[in-house]
Design an enzyme around this catalytic site. Structure first.
Site, PDB file in Angstrom:
ATOM      1  N   GLY A 111       0.830  -1.206   0.000  1.00  0.00           N
ATOM      2  CA  GLY A 111       0.000   0.000   0.000  1.00  0.00           C
ATOM      3  C   GLY A 111       0.855   1.242   0.000  1.00  0.00           C
ATOM      4  O   GLY A 111       1.904   1.285  -0.650  1.00  0.00           O
TER       5      GLY A 111
ATOM      6  N   CYS B 283       5.345   4.311  16.011  1.00  0.00           N
ATOM      7  CA  CYS B 283       6.377   3.331  16.368  1.00  0.00           C
ATOM      8  C   CYS B 283       7.325   2.951  15.236  1.00  0.00           C
ATOM      9  O   CYS B 283       8.529   3.132  15.364  1.00  0.00           O
ATOM     10  CB  CYS B 283       5.707   2.079  16.921  1.00  0.00           C
ATOM     11  SG  CYS B 283       5.042   2.380  18.560  1.00  0.00           S
TER      12      CYS B 283
HETATM   13  C1  UDX Z   1       4.391   4.777  23.918  1.00  0.00           C
HETATM   14  C2  UDX Z   1       5.815   4.479  24.334  1.00  0.00           C
HETATM   15  O1  UDX Z   1       6.195   5.223  25.378  1.00  0.00           O
HETATM   16  C3  UDX Z   1       6.726   4.494  23.196  1.00  0.00           C
HETATM   17  O2  UDX Z   1       8.031   4.256  23.567  1.00  0.00           O
HETATM   18  C4  UDX Z   1       6.237   3.392  22.348  1.00  0.00           C
HETATM   19  O3  UDX Z   1       7.122   3.047  21.365  1.00  0.00           O
HETATM   20  C5  UDX Z   1       4.918   3.831  21.786  1.00  0.00           C
HETATM   21  O4  UDX Z   1       4.048   4.035  22.778  1.00  0.00           O
HETATM   22  P1  UDX Z   1       2.618   6.563  23.604  1.00  0.00           P
HETATM   23  O5  UDX Z   1       1.788   5.893  24.633  1.00  0.00           O
HETATM   24  O6  UDX Z   1       2.191   6.498  22.197  1.00  0.00           O
HETATM   25  O7  UDX Z   1       4.133   6.062  23.725  1.00  0.00           O
HETATM   26  O8  UDX Z   1       2.930   8.062  24.022  1.00  0.00           O
HETATM   27  P2  UDX Z   1       1.950   9.268  24.247  1.00  0.00           P
HETATM   28  O9  UDX Z   1       0.601   8.942  23.728  1.00  0.00           O
HETATM   29  O10 UDX Z   1       2.702  10.446  23.775  1.00  0.00           O
HETATM   30  O11 UDX Z   1       1.818   9.312  25.833  1.00  0.00           O
HETATM   31  C6  UDX Z   1       2.828   9.606  26.720  1.00  0.00           C
HETATM   32  C7  UDX Z   1       2.196  10.157  27.991  1.00  0.00           C
HETATM   33  O12 UDX Z   1       3.198  10.322  28.975  1.00  0.00           O
HETATM   34  C8  UDX Z   1       1.515  11.528  27.803  1.00  0.00           C
HETATM   35  O13 UDX Z   1       0.221  11.498  28.339  1.00  0.00           O
HETATM   36  C9  UDX Z   1       2.420  12.488  28.591  1.00  0.00           C
HETATM   37  O14 UDX Z   1       1.727  13.576  29.149  1.00  0.00           O
HETATM   38  C10 UDX Z   1       2.979  11.543  29.643  1.00  0.00           C
HETATM   39  N1  UDX Z   1       4.233  11.997  30.266  1.00  0.00           N
HETATM   40  C11 UDX Z   1       5.228  12.463  29.512  1.00  0.00           C
HETATM   41  C12 UDX Z   1       4.382  11.912  31.640  1.00  0.00           C
HETATM   42  O15 UDX Z   1       3.484  11.527  32.355  1.00  0.00           O
HETATM   43  N2  UDX Z   1       5.577  12.277  32.191  1.00  0.00           N
HETATM   44  C13 UDX Z   1       6.571  12.811  31.482  1.00  0.00           C
HETATM   45  O16 UDX Z   1       7.622  13.138  32.032  1.00  0.00           O
HETATM   46  C14 UDX Z   1       6.399  12.895  30.094  1.00  0.00           C
HETATM   47  C1  UDX Z   2       3.104  -1.166  16.002  1.00  0.00           C
HETATM   48  C2  UDX Z   2       3.439  -2.626  16.370  1.00  0.00           C
HETATM   49  O1  UDX Z   2       2.739  -3.500  15.486  1.00  0.00           O
HETATM   50  C3  UDX Z   2       3.056  -2.901  17.807  1.00  0.00           C
HETATM   51  O2  UDX Z   2       3.471  -4.221  18.161  1.00  0.00           O
HETATM   52  C4  UDX Z   2       3.670  -1.887  18.758  1.00  0.00           C
HETATM   53  O3  UDX Z   2       5.060  -2.074  18.876  1.00  0.00           O
HETATM   54  C5  UDX Z   2       3.379  -0.474  18.295  1.00  0.00           C
HETATM   55  O4  UDX Z   2       3.744  -0.301  16.919  1.00  0.00           O
HETATM   56  P1  UDX Z   2       0.964   0.259  15.333  1.00  0.00           P
HETATM   57  O5  UDX Z   2       1.969   1.220  14.810  1.00  0.00           O
HETATM   58  O6  UDX Z   2      -0.076   0.723  16.271  1.00  0.00           O
HETATM   59  O7  UDX Z   2       1.697  -0.988  16.055  1.00  0.00           O
HETATM   60  O8  UDX Z   2       0.179  -0.391  14.090  1.00  0.00           O
HETATM   61  P2  UDX Z   2       0.500  -1.561  13.045  1.00  0.00           P
HETATM   62  O9  UDX Z   2      -0.757  -2.329  12.890  1.00  0.00           O
HETATM   63  O10 UDX Z   2       1.720  -2.294  13.387  1.00  0.00           O
HETATM   64  O11 UDX Z   2       0.730  -0.745  11.702  1.00  0.00           O
HETATM   65  C6  UDX Z   2       1.866   0.076  11.509  1.00  0.00           C
HETATM   66  C7  UDX Z   2       1.862   0.668  10.122  1.00  0.00           C
HETATM   67  O12 UDX Z   2       2.087  -0.342   9.137  1.00  0.00           O
HETATM   68  C8  UDX Z   2       0.556   1.348   9.716  1.00  0.00           C
HETATM   69  O13 UDX Z   2       0.868   2.560   9.051  1.00  0.00           O
HETATM   70  C9  UDX Z   2      -0.099   0.371   8.764  1.00  0.00           C
HETATM   71  O14 UDX Z   2      -0.917   1.018   7.808  1.00  0.00           O
HETATM   72  C10 UDX Z   2       1.111  -0.252   8.109  1.00  0.00           C
HETATM   73  N1  UDX Z   2       0.881  -1.619   7.596  1.00  0.00           N
HETATM   74  C11 UDX Z   2       0.627  -2.628   8.473  1.00  0.00           C
HETATM   75  C12 UDX Z   2       0.980  -1.867   6.227  1.00  0.00           C
HETATM   76  O15 UDX Z   2       1.224  -0.964   5.437  1.00  0.00           O
HETATM   77  N2  UDX Z   2       0.820  -3.164   5.788  1.00  0.00           N
HETATM   78  C13 UDX Z   2       0.581  -4.202   6.643  1.00  0.00           C
HETATM   79  O16 UDX Z   2       0.458  -5.335   6.152  1.00  0.00           O
HETATM   80  C14 UDX Z   2       0.462  -3.922   8.024  1.00  0.00           C
END
Ligand code: UDX
Ligand code: UDX
Length: 436
Positions: A254, A261
Site C-alpha cells: 500500500g 512506532c
Molecule cells: C508509547 C511508548 O512510550 C513508546 O516508547 C512506544 O514506542 C509507543 O508508545 P505513547 O503511549 O504512544 O508512547 O505516548 P503518548 O501517547 O505520547 O503518551 C505519553 C504520555 O506520557 C503523555 O500522556 C504524557 O503527558 C505523559 N508523560 C510524559 C508523563 O506523564 N511524564 C513525562 O515526564 C512525560
Molecule cells: C506497532 C506494532 O505492530 C506494535 O506491536 C507496537 O510495537 C506499536 O507499533 P501500530 O503502529 O499501532 O503498532 O500499528 P501496526 O498495525 O503495526 O501498523 C503500523 C503501520 O504499518 C501502519 O501505518 C499500517 O498502515 C502499516 N501496515 C501494516 C501496512 O502498510 N501493511 C501491513 O500489512 C500492516
C-alpha cells in the site's frame, strides 16, 4: 491483587493501566498533563481506542483504577511502577529519552518502599541500566529497587485485544526475582513468557518492529514489480502467507507504514547500529522504500488524470496513520497532502475520527465532516487509510459526485474488476493483472 503505578497515560500507558486493573489489580495511573488527568477522572478519554472508554469507566467505578498527577500518591504502596511515557525521535534519529529521565528521577525521589521499575516504553538498548543509575543517584536515601524491561507490542486500534491475548510477553532483567514477579503479573494472560536479560529484551522490541516494517517494505517493492509483470500482489501475499515460515500478517502492500512506532523504531535501530560502527544497509533501504511510496502518489495521479495536478481537486479518504485510531503521528496523509499541494492541487480530506487532530497539521487541506460532501466536484479520490466505512461506500453515488470518476486506491480495498465495470478509472497497488 497487586498494587501498580503506571506513569504516562498515552496510547500505551492508558491501555496498560486499564487492562491491569481489569485483571483485578489496583492501579494508579499518573500523568504530568493535569488536563489529561482531570478529563480521565471525568471519564473523558485523551485518545480514540476501541473499547478503552468502557474499560476505563468500569474499572474506575470498581475502585481498581484511579488517576493522579502526584508521584507520591501514585507510588504509595506500589510494588510495580511501569514507565510508559513517550520516546519520540530526537533530532539525529536516536530516541529522545528526556521523558524517561524525568520519570526515573521522580520515581527515585518519591518511592518509599522497595519497587520494581518496569520500562514499557520503547527505549534504546542499554536504557534499563541507565535508568537504574539515575534512580540510584537520585534517591534521597537508598531503598531497594530493580529495573525490568517489558516492552509493549500493542497495535493502535486493537490495543486491548493485543494486551489481553498477547503473542508473548518479554521480560528482561538481571534480577531473577524481579523478573519472576513481573512474570506472575502476566500469568492471567496465559501467554508465552520470555524471560531474558535487560538488553536482550530491549533489542527484541526493536527487532520485532523493524522486522515487521521490513516485511511491509518488501511487499511494497514487490508490488511495483507485480504491476509491471502482470501479477496481483494481494494474491501473491495470500499465497506466500500459507507458508508458516513466512506468516500471513503484515504483507499488505500500500502507501507504506507510518505511526508512532515503526518510523522512530527503525530509525533508532539504524542509529544504534551506525553508532557502533556498522552499516545497517537493510534498515536504510526499508525506510527509503517506505517513504518513496508517499512521494510516488503525485506521479500516479498525473498519469491517471493525463497531466498536471495544477488546480485539480484531490480528495483523501482517510487521514489517520491506520484505521481505528485518531493518531496522526507520521501519518502518510501528511506527506502525501504536502506533495499534492506542492504540485498545485487543491487538497481535501476526510477521516471518520482523526479530523480534529489532523486539521492543524494540514492547514492548507480542506477537511470535511462528510465523505460525500468531500467527493463533490473532486477530480480524483485517493484511499489513504483503509477505514471500514470506505469499504462500503455508495460508489455509484460517489461516481455521480466526482468531476472525473478516478480512484487511486492506496490500500487495495476495492475490487478492480467491479470498479472498472462501474466506469471508474481505477488504480490499485501492485495489481497488474486485475487492475489494468
Ligand atoms: C508509547 C511508548 O512510550 C513508546 O516508547 C512506544 O514506542 C509507543 O508508545 P505513547 O503511549 O504512544 O508512547 O505516548 P503518548 O501517547 O505520547 O503518551 C505519553 C504520555 O506520557 C503523555 O500522556 C504524557 O503527558 C505523559 N508523560 C510524559 C508523563 O506523564 N511524564 C513525562 O515526564 C512525560
Ligand atoms: C506497532 C506494532 O505492530 C506494535 O506491536 C507496537 O510495537 C506499536 O507499533 P501500530 O503502529 O499501532 O503498532 O500499528 P501496526 O498495525 O503495526 O501498523 C503500523 C503501520 O504499518 C501502519 O501505518 C499500517 O498502515 C502499516 N501496515 C501494516 C501496512 O502498510 N501493511 C501491513 O500489512 C500492516
Amino acid at each position: 491483587m497487586k498494587q501498580i503505578c503506571v506513569i504516562g497515560v498515552g496510547y500505551v500507558g492508558l491501555v496498560t493501566a486499564a487492562c491491569f486493573a481489569d485483571l483485578g489489580n489496583r492501579v494508579v495511573a499518573l500523568d504530568v498533563d493535569r488536563q489529561r488527568v482531570e478529563n480521565l477522572k471525568k471519564g473523558i478519554m485523551p485518545i480514540y481506542e476501541p473499547g478503552l472508554e468502557e474499560l476505563v469507566k468500569r474499572n474506575t467505578k470498581g475502585g481498581r483504577l484511579s488517576f493522579t498527577t502526584s508521584y507520591a500518591e501514585a507510588l504509595k504502596g506500589a510494588e510495580f511502577a511501569f514507565i510508559a511515557v513517550g520516546t519520540p525521535s530526537g533530532v539525529d534519529g536516536n530516541a529522545d529519552l528526556q521523558y524517561v529521565d524525568a520519570a526515573a528521577r521522580s520515581i527515585a525521589q518519591n518511592m518509599t518502599v522497595p519497587l520494581i521499575i518496569i520500562n514499557k516504553s520503547t527505549v534504546p538498548i542499554g536504557t534499563g541500566d541507565w535508568v537504574a543509575d539515575i534512580v540510584k543517584s537520585a534517591q534521597p536515601k537508598p531503598i531497594d529497587f530493580a529495573v525490568v524491561s517489558c516492552p509493549e507490542f500493542l497495535r493502535e486500534g486493537s490495543a486491548i485485544g493485543d494486551f489481553m491475548s498477547p503473542h508473548r510477553n518479554v521480560i528482561g532483567s538481571l534480577d531473577k526475582d524481579a523478573a519472576n514477579k513481573v512474570a506472575q503479573l502476566h500469568l492471567p494472560l496465559r501467554s508465552p513468557i520470555v524471560i531474558t536479560d535487560l538488553r536482550t529484551a530491549e533489542m527484541i522490541k526493536y527487532a520485532s518492529n523493524a522486522f515487521l516494517a521490513t516485511k511491509i517494505s518488501f511487499m511494497n517493492e514487490l508490488a511495483d514489480l507485480c504491476e509491471l509483470v502482470g501479477a496481483d500482489v494481494k494474491e501473491v501475499a495470500a499465497g506466500m502467507g500459507y507458508d508458516a515460515r513466512i506468516g500471513r500478517h503484515f504483507l499488505d502492500a500500500g502507501l507504506g507504514w507510518g505511526g508512532s512506532c515503526f518510523p522512530k523504531d527503525v530509525e533508532a535501530l539504524a542509529y544504534m547500529a551506525k553508532e557502533k560502527g556498522l552499516n545497517p544497509r537493510i534498515l536504510h533501504q526499508v525506510m527509503e522504500v517506505n517513504y518513496d511510496r508517499r512521494k510516488a502518489v503525485v506521479g500516479h495521479l498525473e498519469k491517471l488524470l493525463n497531466g498536471s495536478l495544477q488546480g485539480k481537486a484531490i480528495g483523501l479518504l482517510g487521514l489517520a496513520f491506520k484505521p481505528n485510531t485518531d493518531d496522526m503521528r507520521d501519518a502518510p496523509s501528511i506527506d502525501i497532502s504536502n506533495s499534492l499541494l506542492a504540485a498545485g492541487a487543491n487538497v481535501r480530506g476526510y477521516d471518520p475520527v482523526a479530523r480534529r487532530i489532523a486539521a492543524p497539521l494540514m492547514p492548507a487541506v480542506e477537511i470535511f465532516d462528510d465523505v460525500y460532501k468531500m467527493a463533490q466536484g473532486c477530480d480524483a479520490l485517493v484511499v489513504v487509510t483503509e477505514w471500514n466505512e470506505f469499504k462500503q461506500l455508495d460508489l455509484e453515488k460517489v461516481k455521480g459526485l466526482l468531476k472525473c470518476p478516478v480512484i487511486y486506491d492506496g490500500r487495495n480495498i476495492y475490487d478492480p474488476a467491479a470498479l472498472k465495470t462501474m466506469g471508474f478509472t481505477y488504480r490499485a497497488i501492485g495489481r497488474g493483472f486485475n487492475g489494468h
